[in-house]
Design a protein around this motif. Structure first.
Motif, PDB file in Angstrom:
ATOM      1  N   SER A  88       0.814  -1.218   0.000  1.00  0.00           N
ATOM      2  CA  SER A  88       0.000   0.000   0.000  1.00  0.00           C
ATOM      3  C   SER A  88       0.849   1.270   0.000  1.00  0.00           C
ATOM      4  CB  SER A  88      -0.951   0.011   1.199  1.00  0.00           C
ATOM      5  OG  SER A  88      -0.216   0.031   2.408  1.00  0.00           O
ATOM      6  N   ALA A  89       2.100   1.160   0.433  1.00  0.00           N
ATOM      7  CA  ALA A  89       2.983   2.326   0.494  1.00  0.00           C
ATOM      8  C   ALA A  89       4.022   2.306  -0.629  1.00  0.00           C
ATOM      9  CB  ALA A  89       3.694   2.370   1.843  1.00  0.00           C
ATOM     10  N   LEU A 107       0.506  -3.808   9.871  1.00  0.00           N
ATOM     11  CA  LEU A 107      -0.392  -2.823  10.444  1.00  0.00           C
ATOM     12  C   LEU A 107       0.207  -1.473  10.060  1.00  0.00           C
ATOM     13  CD1 LEU A 107      -0.703  -4.451  13.990  1.00  0.00           C
ATOM     14  CD2 LEU A 107      -2.069  -4.915  11.940  1.00  0.00           C
ATOM     15  N   VAL A 108      -0.444  -0.766   9.138  1.00  0.00           N
ATOM     16  CA  VAL A 108       0.109   0.464   8.563  1.00  0.00           C
ATOM     17  C   VAL A 108      -0.664   1.667   9.081  1.00  0.00           C
ATOM     18  CG1 VAL A 108       0.685   1.671   6.419  1.00  0.00           C
ATOM     19  CG2 VAL A 108       0.737  -0.844   6.479  1.00  0.00           C
ATOM     20  N   CYS A 109       0.056   2.553   9.775  1.00  0.00           N
ATOM     21  CA  CYS A 109      -0.579   3.757  10.311  1.00  0.00           C
ATOM     22  C   CYS A 109      -0.722   4.788   9.199  1.00  0.00           C
ATOM     23  CB  CYS A 109       0.248   4.331  11.460  1.00  0.00           C
ATOM     24  SG  CYS A 109      -0.517   5.822  12.170  1.00  0.00           S
ATOM     25  N   ARG A 110      -1.945   5.224   8.958  1.00  0.00           N
ATOM     26  CA  ARG A 110      -2.184   6.191   7.880  1.00  0.00           C
ATOM     27  C   ARG A 110      -1.718   7.589   8.272  1.00  0.00           C
ATOM     28  NH1 ARG A 110      -6.779   8.784   9.510  1.00  0.00           N
ATOM     29  NH2 ARG A 110      -8.263   7.541  10.679  1.00  0.00           N
ATOM     30  N   CYS A 112       1.277   8.362  10.713  1.00  0.00           N
ATOM     31  CA  CYS A 112       2.738   8.461  10.812  1.00  0.00           C
ATOM     32  C   CYS A 112       3.471   7.560   9.817  1.00  0.00           C
ATOM     33  CB  CYS A 112       3.208   8.167  12.227  1.00  0.00           C
ATOM     34  SG  CYS A 112       3.075   6.432  12.722  1.00  0.00           S
ATOM     35  N   LYS A 113       2.713   6.714   9.119  1.00  0.00           N
ATOM     36  CA  LYS A 113       3.260   5.820   8.079  1.00  0.00           C
ATOM     37  C   LYS A 113       4.091   4.664   8.629  1.00  0.00           C
ATOM     38  CE  LYS A 113       1.497   8.655   5.092  1.00  0.00           C
ATOM     39  NZ  LYS A 113       0.072   8.619   5.033  1.00  0.00           N
ATOM     40  N   GLN A 114       4.095   4.468   9.943  1.00  0.00           N
ATOM     41  CA  GLN A 114       4.810   3.347  10.541  1.00  0.00           C
ATOM     42  C   GLN A 114       4.124   2.052  10.114  1.00  0.00           C
ATOM     43  OE1 GLN A 114       7.589   3.685  12.548  1.00  0.00           O
ATOM     44  NE2 GLN A 114       7.769   1.467  12.487  1.00  0.00           N
ATOM     45  N   ALA A 115       4.909   1.023   9.823  1.00  0.00           N
ATOM     46  CA  ALA A 115       4.355  -0.292   9.480  1.00  0.00           C
ATOM     47  C   ALA A 115       4.880  -1.300  10.487  1.00  0.00           C
ATOM     48  CB  ALA A 115       4.744  -0.699   8.067  1.00  0.00           C
ATOM     49  N   THR A 116       3.972  -1.915  11.207  1.00  0.00           N
ATOM     50  CA  THR A 116       4.340  -2.946  12.170  1.00  0.00           C
ATOM     51  C   THR A 116       4.092  -4.300  11.527  1.00  0.00           C
ATOM     52  OG1 THR A 116       3.699  -1.490  13.985  1.00  0.00           O
ATOM     53  CG2 THR A 116       3.868  -3.846  14.483  1.00  0.00           C
ATOM     54  N   HIS A 117       5.098  -5.159  11.579  1.00  0.00           N
ATOM     55  CA  HIS A 117       5.029  -6.484  10.982  1.00  0.00           C
ATOM     56  C   HIS A 117       4.613  -7.498  12.045  1.00  0.00           C
ATOM     57  CE1 HIS A 117       7.567 -10.221  10.201  1.00  0.00           C
ATOM     58  NE2 HIS A 117       6.528 -10.312   9.408  1.00  0.00           N
ATOM     59  N   VAL A 118       3.609  -8.293  11.721  1.00  0.00           N
ATOM     60  CA  VAL A 118       3.114  -9.319  12.631  1.00  0.00           C
ATOM     61  C   VAL A 118       3.078 -10.649  11.874  1.00  0.00           C
ATOM     62  CG1 VAL A 118       1.128 -10.064  14.008  1.00  0.00           C
ATOM     63  CG2 VAL A 118       1.649  -7.636  13.814  1.00  0.00           C
ATOM     64  N   ASP A 119       3.512 -11.709  12.530  1.00  0.00           N
ATOM     65  CA  ASP A 119       3.371 -13.056  11.977  1.00  0.00           C
ATOM     66  C   ASP A 119       2.207 -13.730  12.685  1.00  0.00           C
ATOM     67  OD1 ASP A 119       6.928 -13.642  11.898  1.00  0.00           O
ATOM     68  OD2 ASP A 119       5.628 -13.041  10.269  1.00  0.00           O
ATOM     69  N   ASP A 120       1.247 -14.228  11.936  1.00  0.00           N
ATOM     70  CA  ASP A 120       0.160 -14.999  12.511  1.00  0.00           C
ATOM     71  C   ASP A 120      -0.192 -16.090  11.502  1.00  0.00           C
ATOM     72  OD1 ASP A 120      -2.301 -16.071  13.402  1.00  0.00           O
ATOM     73  OD2 ASP A 120      -2.725 -14.216  14.497  1.00  0.00           O
ATOM     74  N   CYS A 149      -1.956   3.791  14.549  1.00  0.00           N
ATOM     75  CA  CYS A 149      -1.182   3.093  15.574  1.00  0.00           C
ATOM     76  C   CYS A 149      -1.601   3.639  16.952  1.00  0.00           C
ATOM     77  CB  CYS A 149       0.320   3.285  15.340  1.00  0.00           C
ATOM     78  SG  CYS A 149       0.934   4.960  15.603  1.00  0.00           S
ATOM     79  N   ALA A 150      -1.190   2.966  17.997  1.00  0.00           N
ATOM     80  CA  ALA A 150      -1.560   3.373  19.349  1.00  0.00           C
ATOM     81  C   ALA A 150      -1.105   4.785  19.661  1.00  0.00           C
ATOM     82  CB  ALA A 150      -0.990   2.389  20.371  1.00  0.00           C
ATOM     83  N   LYS A 151       0.099   5.158  19.194  1.00  0.00           N
ATOM     84  CA  LYS A 151       0.637   6.486  19.483  1.00  0.00           C
ATOM     85  C   LYS A 151      -0.192   7.570  18.808  1.00  0.00           C
ATOM     86  CE  LYS A 151       5.118   6.659  19.547  1.00  0.00           C
ATOM     87  NZ  LYS A 151       6.521   6.764  19.128  1.00  0.00           N
TER      88      LYS A 151
END
Length: 154
Positions: A88-89, A107-110, A112-120, A149-151
């Motif tokens: 998406s970015a 999980l992409v914050c619209r 701050c643009k931070q992307a958190t990677h999660v394995d599930d 994101c939470a922040k």
């Protein structure tokens, strides 16, 4: 194997060494340009575009590095699981656990643009199963959740 898990994530020189070992295990060379691009990518706090990486490496080397050369190397990194593409970015992040093969959820914050990677694995295995039920041969599920994101939500 746990469905949702975390890895010990190497950083700095250890991350570059793990990336190099992963790439060389696939009979690919770890050239000075590839090392410079990986180092620039790994230093980014957010997903970086090929243009961002080209600028960073150009400044460090004192000569222009073409974005199309960076794209080719980033594609090689994605193919060999030492970088991941945030679709998406249209940007990339260094894989914090090179050589470990999991389908990623970002999980992409619209804001701050931070992307958190999660394995599930449970979620991604279900996505692959649905694709197969439809007669589709999945190669690489891309799961990205856009939001705050939470922040930024605080």
């Amino acid at each position: 194997m746990a469905d949702h898990h975390h890895h010990h994530e190497p950083t700095g020189t250890n991350l570059a060494d793990a990336a190099r070992a992963t790439l060389e295990a696939q009979n690919e060379q770890w050239t000075p340009m590839r090392a410079a691009i990986f180092d620039a990518l790994a230093a980014e706090e957010r997903p970086a575009s090929a243009y961002d990486i080209a600028d960073t490496v150009s400044k460090a080397r004192g000569k222009r590095v073409a974005p199309n050369s960076v794209y080719r190397i980033l594609d090689l990194f994605v193919t060999n699981n030492i970088a991941m593409r945030v679709e998406s970015a249209n940007a990339y992040i260094a894989n914090a656990h090179p050589g470990c093969h999991h389908d990623c959820i970002f999980l992409v914050c619209r804001n701050c643009k931070q992307a958190t990677h999660v394995d599930d694995d449970k979620v991604t295995n279900q996505v692959r199963a649905v694709a197969k039920q439809e007669g589709f041969n999945p190669e690489r599920p891309v799961i990205e959740i856009l939001g705050l994101c939470a922040k930024c939500a605080a």
